[in-house]
Design a protein around this motif. Structure first.
Motif, PDB file in Angstrom:
ATOM      1  N   CYS A   1      -2.126  32.496  17.835  1.00  0.00           N
ATOM      2  CA  CYS A   1      -1.397  31.587  18.669  1.00  0.00           C
ATOM      3  C   CYS A   1      -0.997  30.484  17.462  1.00  0.00           C
ATOM      4  O   CYS A   1      -1.872  30.004  17.101  1.00  0.00           O
ATOM      5  N   ARG A   2       0.214  30.100  17.616  1.00  0.00           N
ATOM      6  CA  ARG A   2       0.345  28.795  16.529  1.00  0.00           C
ATOM      7  C   ARG A   2       0.042  27.509  17.079  1.00  0.00           C
ATOM      8  O   ARG A   2       0.068  26.622  16.419  1.00  0.00           O
ATOM      9  N   ASP A   3      -0.081  27.466  18.396  1.00  0.00           N
ATOM     10  CA  ASP A   3      -0.540  26.143  19.138  1.00  0.00           C
ATOM     11  C   ASP A   3      -2.003  26.090  19.022  1.00  0.00           C
ATOM     12  O   ASP A   3      -2.202  24.889  18.729  1.00  0.00           O
TER      13      ASP A   3
ATOM     14  N   SER B   1       0.415  29.213  25.458  1.00  0.00           N
ATOM     15  CA  SER B   1       1.740  29.047  24.549  1.00  0.00           C
ATOM     16  C   SER B   1       2.390  30.050  24.384  1.00  0.00           C
ATOM     17  O   SER B   1       1.857  31.293  24.607  1.00  0.00           O
TER      18      SER B   1
ATOM     19  N   TYR C   1       4.060  30.646  21.687  1.00  0.00           N
ATOM     20  CA  TYR C   1       4.213  30.909  19.977  1.00  0.00           C
ATOM     21  C   TYR C   1       2.963  31.762  19.776  1.00  0.00           C
ATOM     22  O   TYR C   1       2.031  31.302  18.748  1.00  0.00           O
TER      23      TYR C   1
ATOM     24  N   ARG D   1       7.506  21.822  11.673  1.00  0.00           N
ATOM     25  CA  ARG D   1       7.625  23.195  11.702  1.00  0.00           C
ATOM     26  C   ARG D   1       7.645  24.118  10.227  1.00  0.00           C
ATOM     27  O   ARG D   1       7.492  25.225  10.227  1.00  0.00           O
TER      28      ARG D   1
END
Ligand code: ADP
Ligand code: ZN
Ligand code: ZN
Length: 803
Positions: free
Chosen positions: A509-511, A554, A556, A473
């Motif tokens: 989107c962090r995914d 997601s 995220y 992370r």
């Protein structure tokens, strides 16, 4: 009788024209076009520029010029003409066009004061005021404010007892220093020395000094060097042995620095090939624009230096523009090192006095070369032989306030007047310039490889989505972390680059790296934290931030951004042994801080240099072997059609910082969108492929270089007034342009409110609209005249920032 046409220092539509003034007899031979003068204007006295002298005026009862402010014109004939050109091309007030060409120190400052009206005596005033006017017929406004007598003054003014005066004050001051020089010959000094009594030890010492150094010496220096008091010198002055004089000196920002002189290097074959057409253009006095396209370290600067040498040998002058943040000591060294005192330097780090002094060296022809940021393009040379713009793709060459000019356009305009070449240099030319080179409007010159065939650093792109999937992370990928650690162990240096522009403004989107775009414009939506909404600033589309990513579901998905401070904190946790220097707006605010931090890094006082945009340029230290880009994407999703181009340019620039010397360099680019062509192609440093891809995008979306842009921004305190006016303007423009032209709007500006004013805009994309300048001018004229409505309308032709 002679009459001067004067542009006055009042930037309004009504005053944007010349006013006629009589030249008083005593100034008839003095006042010339291009001089600043003080003129009466209504009840005030203000500054103006004389633009012409004539014998007749169509007006009766002309007022007289009060006095000239200059002994010689500050704007020569060419610059006055250039001012007209600027006014026409950028639709600005003429006074702004003149002011932008001069150092800030020459801009007028006004002082307000109150004076007894004609025929009024002190005793006519109320008692409280009498004391103020007893010793003085005039009192300063600032003092009046402090003494709290302004209401009283106003009452007396309304009775006609007092008058308010506005006077022009010179802001600039020449720096004067006291110098001491011998009044006698050396032999006479020698005689006096013998005649002085033995106890006059100190005086003897001084005379002896002048026998040894027979020339003027700065008083302060003399006192320090001989450790004497000023009384000693005074005694000798009174005896008429020495004389004390004030002398003007330049404030030289580089006074205490020595520059190692360098000589021209024998050019490589490709440098020779590149420089020849430039030299021909200089030789034949034929204006031409060259695009010098070469990777960093390919020897462009050496080509500049040798072209300039040719120009100087012909008795001509050179202007070199460098982006502000690249105007580093290293860059200045190269020019001062080659041409010594013939170089003036102009950048924003100088005080206004220093800038004024550098400017005067140019005006007095004491220098032949000026190296400076954008506004140095107006250097008052009169025999220009070349203009060079380094890193020509930099957006800072466009001024974002009136006059909204681009230095490249001004350079070409001036070079046409002087029949001299313009050289635009870049490793990543702007699309506009490269396209012009392809069409042979500019002549393309290439330097295809680095000096000594040094290889470009190897670049690895890290997919941060993968990192997240594998449970990391942190903002450092494990690869980057390992490499940083390795560098510290090997005592080599690293540069960490955080692309901070675009902070927190887009939703991603962090995914999966999905970024929410506008369905109509193919440009990312801007997140507004207050409304929790995303908006398109081109067409006005808006929507809520999705709870789940539309691509991968997601949760995220959020707005994005990290600051340098946060990165520094995290470094402290994961690599506590690392010594870090942070460079951003916060740490470089003070004068000289930028230079000092870089010096510390160069001296090896830190392992890691962490910074924003400002470290992307000019860094050239042998020990840097790793460059890490923490977030390549942040700029990519700005609501700006140039965002891909800027990302590519920046990543390429940053990568160029590594391995410029013996040690090989490595570059790590962390990104959430590794598949985006501007990231991918920065990885392989393939400008040509980037160019062709980006050109297709621009073409399909009607952007430059295929289309020209003009942006109209309307602002008003009332939202509805701004909207309604923008609507009216948009409709008017639609009715006056061809079908091929795209008129977008009205839409809220990306910054929809500034200073409590609502902002709306209309964007025009066009290929050929010969009448558009006239249409735009008509619009401006109408709204600028109508100041009572509170509307502000501004027009940016070829805008770089669409906010
Ligand atoms: P650029 O401006 O394209 O980044 P430079 O002009 O700074 O490239 O050149 C890169 C390095 O190569 C510099 O250290 C410079 O002194 C050196 N260099 C440039 N031209 C020559 C040359 N003809 N012979 C030897 N070294 C050179
Ligand atoms: Zn997703
Ligand atoms: Zn849109």
């Amino acid at each position: 009788m002679k009459i001067a046409s004067v542009i006055v220092d009042v930037p309004t539509k009504q005053t944007d024209k010349t006013f006629d003034y009589l030249i008083p007899d005593q100034w008839i031979d003095t006042i010339q076009p291009g001089m600043r003068v003080v003129v009466p204007f209504g009840p005030r006295k203000i500054q103006g520029f004389v633009t012409g002298i004539k014998i007749h005026s169509e007006f009766q009862k002309l007022r007289e010029i009060v006095e000239p402010m200059d002994l010689e014109p500050v704007l020569n004939h060419e610059l006055l003409e250039l001012g007209n050109w600027l006014t026409e091309k950028t639709l600005c007030f003429k006074i702004f066009a003149f002011q932008v060409m001069l150092p800030a120190a020459l801009k007028a400052k006004y002082e307000k004061s109150v004076e007894l009206a004609n025929g009024v005596k002190t005793s006519d005033l109320p008692g409280q005021l009498q004391t103020f006017f007893k010793s003085n017929s005039k009192i300063n406004w600032e003092e009046a404010l402090k003494s709290g007598i302004v209401p009283l003054l106003q009452r007396e003014a309304s009775k006609g007892h007092l008058e308010v005066l506005y006077e022009v004050k010179e802001k600039m001051k020449k720096k004067q220093l006291k110098f001491v020089s011998p009044l006698l010959s050396i032999t006479e000094l020698q005689d006096e020395l013998d005649r002085l009594p033995a106890r006059a030890e100190k005086q003897k010492e001084v005379l002896n000094f002048f026998v040894q150094n027979y020339k003027p010496v700065e008083l302060r220096q003399l006192l320090v060097d001989l450790s004497i008091s000023s009384a000693t010198v005074k005694a000798l002055v009174e005896k008429n042995f020495l004389i004390e004089q004030d002398r003007e000196v330049y404030r030289d920002p580089y006074e205490n620095r020595t520059f190692e002189r360098t000589s021209p290097l024998p050019l490589t074959d490709s440098q020779q090939k590149a420089i020849q057409p430039i030299l021909n253009s200089i030789e034949q006095k034929q204006h031409e624009v060259f695009l010098l396209y070469g990777v960093t370290g390919s020897g462009k600067t050496e080509v500049y230096l040798q072209s300039i040498r040719e120009v100087i040998e012909k008795g001509q002058e050179a202007i070199v523009l460098v982006p502000e943040i690249a105007l580093t000591p290293q860059m200045v060294n190269r020019f001062k090192g080659r041409f010594g005192d013939l170089v003036a330097v102009l950048h924003s780090g100088l005080s206004s006095g220093e800038k004024y002094d550098e400017w005067r060296k140019i005006q007095r022809k004491e220098v032949k070369v000026v190296v400076g940021a954008r506004s140095a393009i107006f250097a008052p040379f009169e025999n220009l032989g070349i203009i060079i713009i380094d890193e020509e793709h930099e957006t800072s060459y466009k001024q974002e306030e009136m006059p909204r000019y681009h230095a490249r356009d001004v350079a070409i305009e001036r070079a046409k007047t002087y029949n001299c070449p313009v050289v635009l240099g870049s490793a990543t030319p702007s699309l506009e310039s490269f396209a012009r080179a392809q069409k042979k409007v500019y002549q393309l010159l290439s330097l295809p490889s680095r000096m000594n065939n040094q290889s470009l650093p190897s670049v690895e792109i890290i997919d941060m989505r993968e990192e997240l999937r594998s449970g990391n992370r942190s903002m450092f990928s494990s690869k980057l972390f390992d490499m940083l650690k390795e560098r510290i162990e090997r005592k080599e240096q690293s540069v960490l680059f955080l692309n901070k522009r675009g902070h927190s403004s887009f939703v991603m989107c962090r995914d999966c790296g999905y970024v929410v775009n506008c369905p109509n414009c193919d440009i990312s939506l801007t997140f507004h934290s207050k409304a929790g909404q995303m908006k398109c600033h081109y067409c006005g589309y808006e929507s809520f931030v999705p709870k789940h990513c539309p691509e991968c579901s997601s949760e995220y998905i959020r707005y994005f951004g990290t600051g340098t401070q946060k990165v520094e904190e995290e470094l402290g946790k994961i690599l506590p042994e690392a010594r870090v220097i942070r460079m951003d707006v916060d740490t470089t605010g003070r004068k000289g801080a930028h230079e000092r931090l870089l010096k510390d890094f160069q001296d090896g006082k830190a392992d890691i240099l962490l910074g924003t945009q400002m470290i992307a340029k000019g860094l050239d230290f042998p020990n840097i072997t790793l460059v890490g880009v923490l977030s390549a994407d942040t700029m990519l999703h700005l609501p700006d059609f140039r965002s891909s181009e800027k990302t590519f340019q920046l990543l390429t620039q940053v990568s160029g910082r590594a391995g410029r010397h013996e040690l090989p360099g490595e570059v790590i680019i962390q990104t959430y969108t590794p598949e985006h062509y501007s990231v991918e192609l920065a990885g392989t440093q393939d400008y040509d492929l980037f160019y062709s891809k980006e050109m297709m995008v621009r073409k399909s979306h009607h952007y430059p270089p295929f289309y020209y842009l003009s942006l109209i921004t309307v602002s008003h305190e009332q939202l509805m007034a701004a909207v309604a006016t923008t609507e009216k303007i948009t409709a008017y423009i639609r009715s006056r342009v061809s079908d091929e032209t795209v008129v977008l709007g009205p839409a809220a500006s990306p910054i929809p409110r500034i200073n409590n004013r609502y902002r709306y805009q209309c964007l025009i994309k066009y290929k050929r609209e010969p009448d558009l300048p006239m249409t735009l001018k008509t619009i401006l004229d109408q709204y600028q005249k109508d100041t009572a409505s509170g509307l502000q309308v501004s027009i940016d032709i070829n805008p770089f920032i669409l906010m």
